[in-house]
Motif scaffolding. Structure first.
Motif, PDB file in Angstrom:
ATOM      1  N   ARG A  63       0.852  -1.200   0.000  1.00 27.86           N
ATOM      2  CA  ARG A  63       0.000   0.000   0.000  1.00 27.86           C
ATOM      3  C   ARG A  63       0.883   1.244   0.000  1.00 27.86           C
ATOM      4  N   ILE A  77      -3.293   4.240  -2.075  1.00 26.82           N
ATOM      5  CA  ILE A  77      -3.304   3.393  -3.265  1.00 26.82           C
ATOM      6  C   ILE A  77      -2.971   1.970  -2.848  1.00 26.82           C
ATOM      7  N   GLU A  81      -4.096  -1.170  -8.212  1.00 25.57           N
ATOM      8  CA  GLU A  81      -4.311   0.189  -8.707  1.00 25.57           C
ATOM      9  C   GLU A  81      -3.055   0.724  -9.379  1.00 25.57           C
ATOM     10  N   VAL A  83      -0.402   3.995 -10.301  1.00 30.16           N
ATOM     11  CA  VAL A  83       0.215   5.124  -9.611  1.00 30.16           C
ATOM     12  C   VAL A  83       0.743   6.113 -10.651  1.00 30.16           C
ATOM     13  N   ARG A 135     -10.296   9.059 -11.973  1.00 29.21           N
ATOM     14  CA  ARG A 135      -9.467   9.776 -11.010  1.00 29.21           C
ATOM     15  C   ARG A 135      -9.768  11.276 -11.018  1.00 29.21           C
TER      16      ARG A 135
END
Length: 601
Positions: A63, A77, A81, A83, A135
Protein backbone atom coordinates in the motif's frame (compact mmCIF):
# COMPACT_ATOMS: atom_id res chain seq x y z
CA UNK A 1 -5.37 -21.04 8.89
CA UNK A 2 -2.45 -21.51 6.53
CA UNK A 3 1.02 -20.70 7.85
CA UNK A 4 2.38 -17.59 6.11
CA UNK A 5 5.87 -18.96 6.42
CA UNK A 6 5.21 -22.08 4.34
CA UNK A 7 3.30 -20.80 1.30
CA UNK A 8 5.06 -20.11 -1.98
CA UNK A 9 5.19 -16.71 -3.63
CA UNK A 10 2.13 -15.49 -5.48
CA UNK A 11 2.45 -15.33 -9.27
CA UNK A 12 1.98 -11.67 -10.13
CA UNK A 13 0.20 -10.57 -13.30
CA UNK A 14 -1.38 -7.44 -14.73
CA UNK A 15 -4.46 -9.53 -15.41
CA UNK A 16 -5.39 -9.24 -11.72
CA UNK A 17 -5.80 -5.47 -12.10
CA UNK A 18 -9.48 -4.64 -12.58
CA UNK A 19 -8.68 -1.68 -14.82
CA UNK A 20 -7.42 -4.06 -17.55
CA UNK A 21 -10.71 -5.90 -17.83
CA UNK A 22 -11.41 -6.39 -21.54
CA UNK A 23 -7.79 -5.88 -22.58
CA UNK A 24 -6.40 -8.82 -24.55
CA UNK A 25 -3.94 -11.21 -22.98
CA UNK A 26 -1.48 -10.43 -25.81
CA UNK A 27 -1.45 -6.75 -24.79
CA UNK A 28 -0.96 -7.58 -21.12
CA UNK A 29 1.81 -10.07 -21.86
CA UNK A 30 3.53 -7.47 -24.00
CA UNK A 31 3.21 -4.88 -21.26
CA UNK A 32 4.51 -7.28 -18.63
CA UNK A 33 7.48 -8.17 -20.80
CA UNK A 34 8.74 -4.59 -20.66
CA UNK A 35 7.82 -4.07 -17.00
CA UNK A 36 10.28 -3.95 -14.15
CA UNK A 37 9.22 -5.37 -10.78
CA UNK A 38 10.56 -3.09 -8.07
CA UNK A 39 10.40 -3.38 -4.28
CA UNK A 40 9.90 -0.44 -1.94
CA UNK A 41 10.41 -0.83 1.80
CA UNK A 42 7.89 0.62 4.21
CA UNK A 43 8.53 4.35 4.43
CA UNK A 44 10.37 4.36 1.11
CA UNK A 45 9.39 6.60 -1.80
CA UNK A 46 8.08 5.32 -5.13
CA UNK A 47 7.86 8.73 -6.84
CA UNK A 48 8.86 12.20 -5.73
CA UNK A 49 6.93 15.42 -6.07
CA UNK A 50 8.16 17.65 -8.95
CA UNK A 51 10.20 14.96 -10.69
CA UNK A 52 9.50 14.11 -14.34
CA UNK A 53 6.55 11.75 -14.82
CA UNK A 54 8.44 9.41 -17.15
CA UNK A 55 7.07 6.10 -15.88
CA UNK A 56 3.77 4.45 -14.96
CA UNK A 57 3.40 2.09 -11.99
CA UNK A 58 0.98 -0.70 -11.10
CA UNK A 59 0.84 -1.81 -7.46
CA UNK A 60 1.23 -5.57 -7.09
CA UNK A 61 1.30 -5.80 -3.29
CA UNK A 62 1.39 -3.52 -0.31
CA UNK A 63 0.00 0.00 0.00
CA UNK A 64 1.09 3.56 -0.71
CA UNK A 65 -0.03 6.99 0.47
CA UNK A 66 -0.05 10.12 -1.70
CA UNK A 67 1.43 13.11 0.13
CA UNK A 68 1.39 16.71 -1.12
CA UNK A 69 4.10 19.07 0.13
CA UNK A 70 5.34 16.47 2.63
CA UNK A 71 2.30 17.12 4.85
CA UNK A 72 -1.13 16.51 3.33
CA UNK A 73 -2.20 12.90 2.76
CA UNK A 74 -4.69 13.12 -0.11
CA UNK A 75 -5.12 9.47 -1.14
CA UNK A 76 -4.17 5.86 -0.50
CA UNK A 77 -3.30 3.39 -3.27
CA UNK A 78 -3.66 -0.35 -2.84
CA UNK A 79 -2.80 -3.50 -4.76
CA UNK A 80 -4.45 -3.59 -8.18
CA UNK A 81 -4.31 0.19 -8.71
CA UNK A 82 -2.14 2.42 -10.86
CA UNK A 83 0.21 5.12 -9.61
CA UNK A 84 1.01 8.44 -11.29
CA UNK A 85 -1.23 8.05 -14.32
CA UNK A 86 -2.48 11.65 -14.35
CA UNK A 87 0.97 13.22 -14.60
CA UNK A 88 2.17 10.42 -16.88
CA UNK A 89 -0.46 11.05 -19.53
CA UNK A 90 -0.33 14.82 -19.10
CA UNK A 91 3.41 14.73 -19.71
CA UNK A 92 4.15 16.92 -16.69
CA UNK A 93 5.77 16.77 -13.28
CA UNK A 94 4.74 14.64 -10.33
CA UNK A 95 2.27 16.54 -8.15
CA UNK A 96 2.90 14.56 -4.96
CA UNK A 97 5.18 12.09 -3.22
CA UNK A 98 4.02 8.47 -3.26
CA UNK A 99 5.30 6.73 -0.12
CA UNK A 100 5.04 3.05 0.79
CA UNK A 101 3.10 2.61 4.01
CA UNK A 102 4.51 -0.91 4.22
CA UNK A 103 6.85 -3.16 2.24
CA UNK A 104 5.40 -3.08 -1.27
CA UNK A 105 5.99 -4.15 -4.86
CA UNK A 106 5.06 -2.40 -8.08
CA UNK A 107 5.49 -2.91 -11.81
CA UNK A 108 7.24 0.00 -13.54
CA UNK A 109 6.62 0.75 -17.22
CA UNK A 110 8.60 3.43 -19.04
CA UNK A 111 6.90 5.97 -21.30
CA UNK A 112 8.57 4.67 -24.47
CA UNK A 113 7.61 1.06 -23.72
CA UNK A 114 3.98 1.95 -22.93
CA UNK A 115 3.58 4.11 -26.05
CA UNK A 116 4.95 1.35 -28.26
CA UNK A 117 2.61 -1.33 -26.88
CA UNK A 118 -0.43 0.98 -26.74
CA UNK A 119 0.08 1.79 -30.43
CA UNK A 120 -0.23 -1.92 -31.25
CA UNK A 121 -3.09 -2.55 -28.77
CA UNK A 122 -5.61 0.37 -28.78
CA UNK A 123 -7.77 -1.18 -26.01
CA UNK A 124 -4.92 -0.52 -23.59
CA UNK A 125 -5.32 3.20 -24.21
CA UNK A 126 -9.08 2.90 -23.65
CA UNK A 127 -8.55 1.24 -20.28
CA UNK A 128 -6.13 3.94 -19.19
CA UNK A 129 -8.42 6.73 -20.44
CA UNK A 130 -11.22 5.30 -18.29
CA UNK A 131 -8.90 5.21 -15.28
CA UNK A 132 -7.79 8.82 -15.78
CA UNK A 133 -11.41 9.97 -16.14
CA UNK A 134 -12.40 8.25 -12.88
CA UNK A 135 -9.47 9.78 -11.01
CA UNK A 136 -10.29 13.25 -12.32
CA UNK A 137 -13.92 12.86 -11.22
CA UNK A 138 -12.79 11.98 -7.71
CA UNK A 139 -10.33 14.87 -7.61
CA UNK A 140 -12.99 17.31 -8.80
CA UNK A 141 -15.48 16.30 -6.11
CA UNK A 142 -12.92 16.31 -3.30
CA UNK A 143 -13.15 19.37 -1.08
CA UNK A 144 -10.45 18.48 1.42
CA UNK A 145 -7.71 15.98 2.07
CA UNK A 146 -8.91 12.41 1.72
CA UNK A 147 -9.08 10.45 4.91
CA UNK A 148 -7.16 7.21 5.06
CA UNK A 149 -8.92 4.27 3.51
CA UNK A 150 -10.00 1.39 5.73
CA UNK A 151 -6.96 -0.66 6.76
CA UNK A 152 -6.85 -4.37 5.99
CA UNK A 153 -3.61 -5.42 7.70
CA UNK A 154 -3.62 -4.30 11.33
CA UNK A 155 -0.61 -4.67 13.61
CA UNK A 156 -1.30 -4.92 17.34
CA UNK A 157 1.34 -4.06 19.93
CA UNK A 158 1.33 -3.81 23.71
CA UNK A 159 1.77 -0.17 24.73
CA UNK A 160 4.54 0.82 27.13
CA UNK A 161 5.28 -1.97 29.57
CA UNK A 162 1.77 -3.44 29.27
CA UNK A 163 0.94 -6.93 28.02
CA UNK A 164 -1.92 -7.87 25.72
CA UNK A 165 -4.67 -9.45 27.85
CA UNK A 166 -5.11 -13.20 27.36
CA UNK A 167 -7.45 -13.94 24.46
CA UNK A 168 -7.57 -10.28 23.40
CA UNK A 169 -6.80 -10.93 19.73
CA UNK A 170 -9.42 -13.70 19.55
CA UNK A 171 -12.11 -11.49 21.08
CA UNK A 172 -11.34 -8.66 18.67
CA UNK A 173 -11.39 -11.08 15.74
CA UNK A 174 -14.79 -12.37 16.85
CA UNK A 175 -16.03 -8.78 17.06
CA UNK A 176 -14.87 -8.19 13.47
CA UNK A 177 -16.85 -11.22 12.32
CA UNK A 178 -19.98 -10.06 14.12
CA UNK A 179 -19.73 -6.48 12.82
CA UNK A 180 -19.05 -7.46 9.21
CA UNK A 181 -21.68 -10.23 9.23
CA UNK A 182 -20.67 -11.50 5.78
CA UNK A 183 -18.16 -13.85 4.20
CA UNK A 184 -15.17 -11.50 4.57
CA UNK A 185 -12.23 -13.60 5.86
CA UNK A 186 -10.93 -12.54 9.29
CA UNK A 187 -7.45 -13.86 10.03
CA UNK A 188 -5.75 -13.51 13.41
CA UNK A 189 -2.04 -14.26 13.82
CA UNK A 190 -0.53 -14.55 17.28
CA UNK A 191 3.06 -14.61 18.52
CA UNK A 192 3.53 -18.29 17.70
CA UNK A 193 3.69 -17.46 14.00
CA UNK A 194 6.85 -15.41 14.45
CA UNK A 195 9.15 -18.41 14.45
CA UNK A 196 7.89 -19.70 11.10
CA UNK A 197 8.00 -16.59 8.94
CA UNK A 198 10.59 -14.77 6.87
CA UNK A 199 10.09 -11.48 5.09
CA UNK A 200 9.61 -12.75 1.54
CA UNK A 201 7.13 -15.51 2.31
CA UNK A 202 5.26 -13.28 4.74
CA UNK A 203 4.79 -10.52 2.15
CA UNK A 204 3.64 -13.03 -0.44
CA UNK A 205 1.17 -14.49 2.02
CA UNK A 206 -0.16 -11.02 2.80
CA UNK A 207 -0.65 -10.33 -0.91
CA UNK A 208 -2.78 -13.46 -1.19
CA UNK A 209 -4.94 -12.42 1.76
CA UNK A 210 -5.41 -8.96 0.26
CA UNK A 211 -6.54 -10.53 -2.99
CA UNK A 212 -9.26 -12.33 -0.98
CA UNK A 213 -10.36 -9.07 0.68
CA UNK A 214 -9.40 -10.39 4.10
CA UNK A 215 -8.82 -8.46 7.31
CA UNK A 216 -5.59 -9.57 8.97
CA UNK A 217 -5.09 -8.89 12.69
CA UNK A 218 -1.54 -9.59 13.81
CA UNK A 219 0.00 -9.66 17.27
CA UNK A 220 3.45 -8.12 16.76
CA UNK A 221 4.65 -8.67 20.31
CA UNK A 222 6.91 -11.65 19.63
CA UNK A 223 10.59 -11.20 18.90
CA UNK A 224 11.90 -7.82 17.79
CA UNK A 225 12.47 -9.10 14.25
CA UNK A 226 8.91 -10.41 14.05
CA UNK A 227 7.47 -7.20 15.47
CA UNK A 228 9.35 -5.06 12.98
CA UNK A 229 8.29 -7.29 10.08
CA UNK A 230 4.65 -7.06 11.18
CA UNK A 231 4.65 -3.30 11.65
CA UNK A 232 6.61 -2.56 8.48
CA UNK A 233 3.94 -4.43 6.50
CA UNK A 234 0.84 -3.12 8.28
CA UNK A 235 -1.73 -0.59 7.12
CA UNK A 236 -2.65 0.43 10.65
CA UNK A 237 -1.24 0.22 14.15
CA UNK A 238 -3.29 -0.59 17.24
CA UNK A 239 -1.47 -0.05 20.54
CA UNK A 240 -2.99 -1.65 23.63
CA UNK A 241 -2.26 -0.12 27.02
CA UNK A 242 -3.34 -1.14 30.50
CA UNK A 243 -3.31 1.92 32.78
CA UNK A 244 -2.46 0.85 36.31
CA UNK A 245 -0.71 -2.30 35.06
CA UNK A 246 2.10 -0.76 33.03
CA UNK A 247 4.05 2.41 32.38
CA UNK A 248 2.88 4.62 29.49
CA UNK A 249 6.23 5.52 27.90
CA UNK A 250 6.32 4.00 24.35
CA UNK A 251 8.51 0.91 24.07
CA UNK A 252 11.19 0.49 21.42
CA UNK A 253 8.96 -1.47 19.05
CA UNK A 254 6.23 1.16 19.29
CA UNK A 255 8.74 3.87 18.49
CA UNK A 256 9.86 2.00 15.39
CA UNK A 257 6.30 1.32 14.31
CA UNK A 258 5.32 4.96 14.64
CA UNK A 259 8.11 5.90 12.22
CA UNK A 260 6.51 3.65 9.60
CA UNK A 261 2.82 4.17 10.29
CA UNK A 262 1.33 7.67 10.04
CA UNK A 263 -0.63 9.06 12.98
CA UNK A 264 -3.82 8.98 10.91
CA UNK A 265 -3.61 5.18 11.01
CA UNK A 266 -2.80 4.79 14.69
CA UNK A 267 -5.32 3.74 17.32
CA UNK A 268 -4.77 3.49 21.06
CA UNK A 269 -6.85 1.09 23.17
CA UNK A 270 -6.87 1.70 26.92
CA UNK A 271 -8.04 -1.45 28.71
CA UNK A 272 -9.58 -1.79 32.15
CA UNK A 273 -10.92 -4.94 33.81
CA UNK A 274 -14.45 -3.72 34.54
CA UNK A 275 -16.71 -1.08 33.06
CA UNK A 276 -17.39 0.49 36.46
CA UNK A 277 -13.69 1.20 37.04
CA UNK A 278 -12.95 4.92 36.89
CA UNK A 279 -11.00 6.22 33.89
CA UNK A 280 -8.20 8.73 34.47
CA UNK A 281 -4.86 10.01 33.16
CA UNK A 282 -5.47 8.89 29.58
CA UNK A 283 -3.37 11.82 28.39
CA UNK A 284 -0.18 10.16 29.65
CA UNK A 285 -0.80 7.35 27.16
CA UNK A 286 -2.21 9.45 24.32
CA UNK A 287 0.30 12.29 24.10
CA UNK A 288 3.48 10.32 23.27
CA UNK A 289 1.69 8.28 20.58
CA UNK A 290 -0.45 10.87 18.73
CA UNK A 291 -3.13 8.37 17.69
CA UNK A 292 -5.95 9.56 15.48
CA UNK A 293 -8.39 8.00 17.94
CA UNK A 294 -8.30 6.28 21.29
CA UNK A 295 -10.92 3.99 22.81
CA UNK A 296 -11.60 2.74 26.32
CA UNK A 297 -12.26 -1.00 26.54
CA UNK A 298 -13.55 -2.90 29.55
CA UNK A 299 -12.87 -6.61 29.47
CA UNK A 300 -16.33 -7.41 30.87
CA UNK A 301 -18.15 -5.75 27.90
CA UNK A 302 -18.23 -7.42 24.50
CA UNK A 303 -19.82 -4.24 23.18
CA UNK A 304 -16.54 -2.35 23.63
CA UNK A 305 -14.79 -4.80 21.32
CA UNK A 306 -17.59 -4.33 18.77
CA UNK A 307 -17.07 -0.57 18.95
CA UNK A 308 -13.39 -0.93 18.09
CA UNK A 309 -14.23 -3.32 15.25
CA UNK A 310 -16.65 -0.78 13.77
CA UNK A 311 -14.04 1.95 13.87
CA UNK A 312 -11.36 -0.22 12.26
CA UNK A 313 -13.71 -1.39 9.48
CA UNK A 314 -15.12 2.06 8.71
CA UNK A 315 -18.55 1.32 10.19
CA UNK A 316 -18.52 3.39 13.37
CA UNK A 317 -21.80 5.23 13.96
CA UNK A 318 -21.55 8.91 14.81
CA UNK A 319 -24.20 11.12 16.39
CA UNK A 320 -23.95 14.82 15.50
CA UNK A 321 -26.09 17.17 17.62
CA UNK A 322 -27.02 20.75 16.71
CA UNK A 323 -27.23 23.70 19.06
CA UNK A 324 -30.53 25.24 20.14
CA UNK A 325 -30.75 25.85 23.89
CA UNK A 326 -33.69 24.07 25.50
CA UNK A 327 -34.64 22.69 22.09
CA UNK A 328 -31.59 20.47 22.54
CA UNK A 329 -33.65 18.29 24.89
CA UNK A 330 -34.91 16.70 21.67
CA UNK A 331 -31.43 15.19 21.35
CA UNK A 332 -32.07 13.17 24.47
CA UNK A 333 -35.21 11.69 22.94
CA UNK A 334 -33.18 10.74 19.87
CA UNK A 335 -30.56 9.05 22.06
CA UNK A 336 -33.23 7.12 23.98
CA UNK A 337 -34.87 5.92 20.76
CA UNK A 338 -31.52 4.71 19.41
CA UNK A 339 -30.79 2.89 22.66
CA UNK A 340 -34.26 1.32 22.62
CA UNK A 341 -33.52 -0.04 19.12
CA UNK A 342 -30.03 -1.32 20.11
CA UNK A 343 -28.38 1.07 17.66
CA UNK A 344 -24.88 1.78 19.00
CA UNK A 345 -23.52 5.31 19.35
CA UNK A 346 -19.76 5.17 18.83
CA UNK A 347 -18.87 8.85 18.63
CA UNK A 348 -20.82 11.91 19.78
CA UNK A 349 -20.16 15.45 18.64
CA UNK A 350 -22.10 18.64 19.06
CA UNK A 351 -22.32 22.40 19.20
CA UNK A 352 -23.76 24.49 22.05
CA UNK A 353 -26.73 22.57 23.52
CA UNK A 354 -25.66 19.61 21.39
CA UNK A 355 -22.31 19.61 23.20
CA UNK A 356 -24.06 19.83 26.57
CA UNK A 357 -26.40 16.92 25.87
CA UNK A 358 -23.77 14.86 24.07
CA UNK A 359 -21.18 15.46 26.77
CA UNK A 360 -23.55 14.18 29.44
CA UNK A 361 -24.27 10.98 27.50
CA UNK A 362 -20.56 10.50 26.68
CA UNK A 363 -19.66 10.58 30.37
CA UNK A 364 -22.09 7.74 31.02
CA UNK A 365 -25.26 9.49 32.19
CA UNK A 366 -28.66 8.12 31.24
CA UNK A 367 -31.24 10.19 29.38
CA UNK A 368 -33.35 10.59 32.54
CA UNK A 369 -30.32 11.66 34.57
CA UNK A 370 -29.45 14.23 31.93
CA UNK A 371 -32.97 15.64 31.89
CA UNK A 372 -32.89 15.86 35.70
CA UNK A 373 -29.60 17.70 35.44
CA UNK A 374 -30.91 20.21 32.90
CA UNK A 375 -33.98 20.95 35.03
CA UNK A 376 -31.85 21.39 38.13
CA UNK A 377 -29.56 23.82 36.35
CA UNK A 378 -32.00 25.91 34.38
CA UNK A 379 -35.26 25.70 36.35
CA UNK A 380 -34.30 25.24 39.99
CA UNK A 381 -30.97 27.13 39.96
CA UNK A 382 -32.16 29.61 37.27
CA UNK A 383 -28.69 29.51 35.73
CA UNK A 384 -29.73 31.51 32.64
CA UNK A 385 -32.04 34.06 34.28
CA UNK A 386 -29.64 36.28 36.19
CA UNK A 387 -29.16 39.69 34.58
CA UNK A 388 -26.06 41.78 35.14
CA UNK A 389 -24.65 45.13 34.07
CA UNK A 390 -24.20 44.69 30.28
CA UNK A 391 -20.45 45.29 30.21
CA UNK A 392 -19.34 41.75 29.29
CA UNK A 393 -22.74 40.17 28.71
CA UNK A 394 -26.42 40.46 29.49
CA UNK A 395 -26.42 37.52 31.90
CA UNK A 396 -24.36 36.88 35.01
CA UNK A 397 -22.55 33.54 34.37
CA UNK A 398 -21.64 32.85 38.01
CA UNK A 399 -24.36 30.31 38.78
CA UNK A 400 -24.17 28.79 35.30
CA UNK A 401 -20.42 28.23 35.62
CA UNK A 402 -20.77 26.79 39.10
CA UNK A 403 -23.43 24.34 37.90
CA UNK A 404 -21.32 23.23 34.95
CA UNK A 405 -18.23 22.72 37.09
CA UNK A 406 -20.06 20.55 39.61
CA UNK A 407 -22.16 18.56 37.16
CA UNK A 408 -19.73 17.97 34.26
CA UNK A 409 -16.57 18.05 36.36
CA UNK A 410 -12.95 18.70 35.52
CA UNK A 411 -12.26 15.26 34.08
CA UNK A 412 -10.51 15.32 30.72
CA UNK A 413 -12.66 14.70 27.63
CA UNK A 414 -10.17 11.94 26.82
CA UNK A 415 -11.23 10.15 30.03
CA UNK A 416 -14.90 9.81 29.05
CA UNK A 417 -16.02 6.24 28.25
CA UNK A 418 -17.57 7.27 24.90
CA UNK A 419 -15.68 9.25 22.25
CA UNK A 420 -16.84 12.87 22.24
CA UNK A 421 -16.05 16.28 20.81
CA UNK A 422 -17.62 19.71 21.11
CA UNK A 423 -17.03 22.80 19.00
CA UNK A 424 -16.76 26.48 19.81
CA UNK A 425 -15.90 29.52 17.72
CA UNK A 426 -12.38 30.83 18.32
CA UNK A 427 -12.37 34.62 18.03
CA UNK A 428 -8.58 34.62 18.52
CA UNK A 429 -7.80 32.43 15.50
CA UNK A 430 -10.92 33.26 13.44
CA UNK A 431 -11.82 29.61 13.11
CA UNK A 432 -13.60 26.61 14.56
CA UNK A 433 -12.19 25.24 17.82
CA UNK A 434 -12.64 21.48 18.25
CA UNK A 435 -12.56 20.33 21.87
CA UNK A 436 -11.24 16.77 22.19
CA UNK A 437 -9.10 17.32 25.27
CA UNK A 438 -9.32 19.36 28.43
CA UNK A 439 -11.96 19.51 31.18
CA UNK A 440 -15.39 18.51 29.93
CA UNK A 441 -17.14 21.39 31.70
CA UNK A 442 -14.93 23.93 29.87
CA UNK A 443 -15.91 22.44 26.52
CA UNK A 444 -19.62 22.70 27.37
CA UNK A 445 -19.19 26.25 28.69
CA UNK A 446 -17.24 27.47 25.64
CA UNK A 447 -19.51 25.76 23.14
CA UNK A 448 -22.61 27.36 24.67
CA UNK A 449 -21.30 30.92 25.07
CA UNK A 450 -23.94 32.82 23.12
CA UNK A 451 -22.33 36.12 22.10
CA UNK A 452 -23.60 39.10 24.13
CA UNK A 453 -25.82 36.77 26.21
CA UNK A 454 -22.94 35.16 28.12
CA UNK A 455 -19.33 36.30 28.37
CA UNK A 456 -16.87 34.39 26.19
CA UNK A 457 -14.83 31.59 27.69
CA UNK A 458 -11.06 32.14 27.91
CA UNK A 459 -9.03 28.92 27.76
CA UNK A 460 -5.58 28.24 29.20
CA UNK A 461 -3.90 29.42 25.99
CA UNK A 462 -5.70 32.75 26.04
CA UNK A 463 -8.12 31.88 23.23
CA UNK A 464 -11.41 33.78 23.30
CA UNK A 465 -14.16 31.26 22.66
CA UNK A 466 -17.85 31.77 21.95
CA UNK A 467 -20.76 29.55 20.90
CA UNK A 468 -19.88 26.88 18.34
CA UNK A 469 -23.10 27.61 16.49
CA UNK A 470 -21.66 30.91 15.25
CA UNK A 471 -19.51 29.00 12.74
CA UNK A 472 -20.88 25.45 12.69
CA UNK A 473 -24.10 24.64 14.49
CA UNK A 474 -24.19 21.10 13.03
CA UNK A 475 -20.54 19.95 13.02
CA UNK A 476 -20.89 16.96 10.70
CA UNK A 477 -17.72 17.83 8.78
CA UNK A 478 -15.69 17.58 11.99
CA UNK A 479 -17.13 14.09 12.49
CA UNK A 480 -16.18 13.14 8.91
CA UNK A 481 -12.61 14.24 9.56
CA UNK A 482 -12.39 12.07 12.67
CA UNK A 483 -13.87 8.83 11.39
CA UNK A 484 -15.37 6.98 8.46
CA UNK A 485 -18.80 5.41 8.58
CA UNK A 486 -22.42 6.55 8.88
CA UNK A 487 -23.63 9.43 11.01
CA UNK A 488 -27.04 10.33 12.41
CA UNK A 489 -27.19 14.11 12.16
CA UNK A 490 -29.81 15.82 14.34
CA UNK A 491 -30.92 19.31 13.39
CA UNK A 492 -33.49 21.21 15.45
CA UNK A 493 -36.72 22.73 14.20
CA UNK A 494 -38.63 22.44 10.97
CA UNK A 495 -36.18 23.23 8.12
CA UNK A 496 -39.09 24.60 6.07
CA UNK A 497 -40.38 26.86 8.83
CA UNK A 498 -40.68 30.56 7.95
CA UNK A 499 -40.12 32.83 10.95
CA UNK A 500 -42.21 35.97 10.71
CA UNK A 501 -43.71 38.38 13.22
CA UNK A 502 -46.85 40.49 13.49
CA UNK A 503 -44.98 43.46 14.92
CA UNK A 504 -43.63 46.31 12.80
CA UNK A 505 -40.25 47.98 13.00
CA UNK A 506 -41.81 51.09 14.55
CA UNK A 507 -42.92 48.91 17.47
CA UNK A 508 -39.40 48.96 18.88
CA UNK A 509 -39.74 50.61 22.29
CA UNK A 510 -37.50 53.42 23.49
CA UNK A 511 -35.46 52.94 26.65
CA UNK A 512 -37.84 54.77 29.00
CA UNK A 513 -40.91 53.05 27.65
CA UNK A 514 -39.13 49.73 27.86
CA UNK A 515 -37.97 50.41 31.44
CA UNK A 516 -41.51 51.40 32.48
CA UNK A 517 -42.99 48.25 30.91
CA UNK A 518 -40.40 46.05 32.61
CA UNK A 519 -41.01 47.61 36.03
CA UNK A 520 -44.78 47.39 35.64
CA UNK A 521 -44.50 43.94 34.05
CA UNK A 522 -46.49 44.98 31.03
CA UNK A 523 -46.51 42.59 28.08
CA UNK A 524 -47.62 43.32 24.56
CA UNK A 525 -49.73 40.96 22.48
CA UNK A 526 -46.90 40.67 19.95
CA UNK A 527 -43.34 41.28 21.12
CA UNK A 528 -40.43 42.44 18.99
CA UNK A 529 -37.90 39.57 18.57
CA UNK A 530 -35.58 39.38 21.58
CA UNK A 531 -31.79 39.39 21.57
CA UNK A 532 -31.71 35.70 22.44
CA UNK A 533 -34.12 34.77 19.65
CA UNK A 534 -32.28 36.83 17.06
CA UNK A 535 -28.88 35.46 18.05
CA UNK A 536 -29.98 31.83 18.04
CA UNK A 537 -31.86 32.09 14.74
CA UNK A 538 -28.93 33.86 13.08
CA UNK A 539 -26.60 30.99 13.96
CA UNK A 540 -29.00 28.26 12.90
CA UNK A 541 -29.79 29.68 9.44
CA UNK A 542 -26.29 29.53 7.96
CA UNK A 543 -25.27 26.26 9.60
CA UNK A 544 -28.47 24.48 8.58
CA UNK A 545 -27.83 25.28 4.93
CA UNK A 546 -24.17 24.28 5.24
CA UNK A 547 -24.97 21.00 7.01
CA UNK A 548 -27.00 19.75 4.05
CA UNK A 549 -24.04 20.31 1.75
CA UNK A 550 -21.70 18.49 4.14
CA UNK A 551 -23.75 15.31 4.38
CA UNK A 552 -22.24 12.20 2.81
CA UNK A 553 -24.11 9.28 1.28
CA UNK A 554 -24.12 7.25 4.50
CA UNK A 555 -25.33 10.12 6.69
CA UNK A 556 -28.92 10.44 7.83
CA UNK A 557 -30.36 13.88 8.64
CA UNK A 558 -33.26 13.90 11.09
CA UNK A 559 -35.41 16.83 12.22
CA UNK A 560 -37.43 15.83 15.30
CA UNK A 561 -40.55 17.99 15.80
CA UNK A 562 -40.49 20.90 18.22
CA UNK A 563 -43.37 21.87 20.53
CA UNK A 564 -45.20 24.79 18.86
CA UNK A 565 -44.11 28.09 20.34
CA UNK A 566 -41.23 26.61 22.36
CA UNK A 567 -38.23 28.95 22.68
CA UNK A 568 -34.58 28.22 23.44
CA UNK A 569 -34.96 29.14 27.14
CA UNK A 570 -38.12 27.10 27.76
CA UNK A 571 -36.41 24.38 29.80
CA UNK A 572 -39.66 23.53 31.56
CA UNK A 573 -40.80 21.93 28.28
CA UNK A 574 -37.64 19.85 27.89
CA UNK A 575 -38.97 16.53 29.18
CA UNK A 576 -42.07 16.72 26.99
CA UNK A 577 -39.92 17.59 23.96
CA UNK A 578 -37.59 14.66 24.61
CA UNK A 579 -40.55 12.26 24.66
CA UNK A 580 -41.88 13.72 21.39
CA UNK A 581 -38.50 13.21 19.76
CA UNK A 582 -38.23 9.66 21.10
CA UNK A 583 -41.62 8.74 19.62
CA UNK A 584 -40.84 10.46 16.31
CA UNK A 585 -37.52 8.63 15.86
CA UNK A 586 -39.07 5.28 16.83
CA UNK A 587 -42.06 5.64 14.52
CA UNK A 588 -40.73 7.65 11.58
CA UNK A 589 -36.99 6.97 11.40
CA UNK A 590 -35.84 3.75 13.08
CA UNK A 591 -37.78 1.45 10.75
CA UNK A 592 -37.13 3.45 7.60
CA UNK A 593 -34.93 1.94 4.91
CA UNK A 594 -32.12 4.28 5.98
CA UNK A 595 -31.78 2.96 9.52
CA UNK A 596 -32.74 -0.68 9.15
CA UNK A 597 -29.12 -1.62 8.62
CA UNK A 598 -28.11 -0.05 11.94
CA UNK A 599 -30.52 -1.97 14.13
CA UNK A 600 -28.77 -4.45 16.38
CA UNK A 601 -25.33 -3.86 14.85
Amino acid sequence: MADPGTEGETVLSLARHALFEGVSSDALEALESVSELISVSGGGMLVKQNEDADALYFVESGRFRVVVNKVHIVAHIEAGEAVGELAFFAGGKRTADVVATRDSKALKVSRAAFDDIAHRHPKLNQAMLKLVSERLAVATSRTSAVSASVPRVIAMLPAGTSQLPDGFLARLSAAFEAVLDDDTPIIALDRSTSEASDGTSYQSWLAEQEAKGAYVLIDGSGSDDWGELVCRNADALVMVGRPGQGEPEPNILEQSAMRWIADTQRTLLLVRDKADKSISKSAAWIDPRSPKLHHHISLDKDGDFATVARFLTGRAIGLVLAGGGALGCAHLGVVQALQDANIPIDYIGGASAGAAMGGAIARGMTVDETLDQMEAMFIKAKAMKRLTLPLYSLLDPTVFDSELRSRYGGKDIADQPVNFFGVSTNLSTNGLHVHRRGPLWECVRASGSLPTILPPFIDRDGNILVDGGVLDNVPVKVMHDLKTGPNIVVSLGDPNEVWRTDVEYDDVRGRWTLLRDVILRRKRAAEFPSIVEIMSRSMVVASRMASKEMLEDQDILVNPPIIPGMQILDWHMGRELAQMAREYIAEQVIHSADLKGFVGT
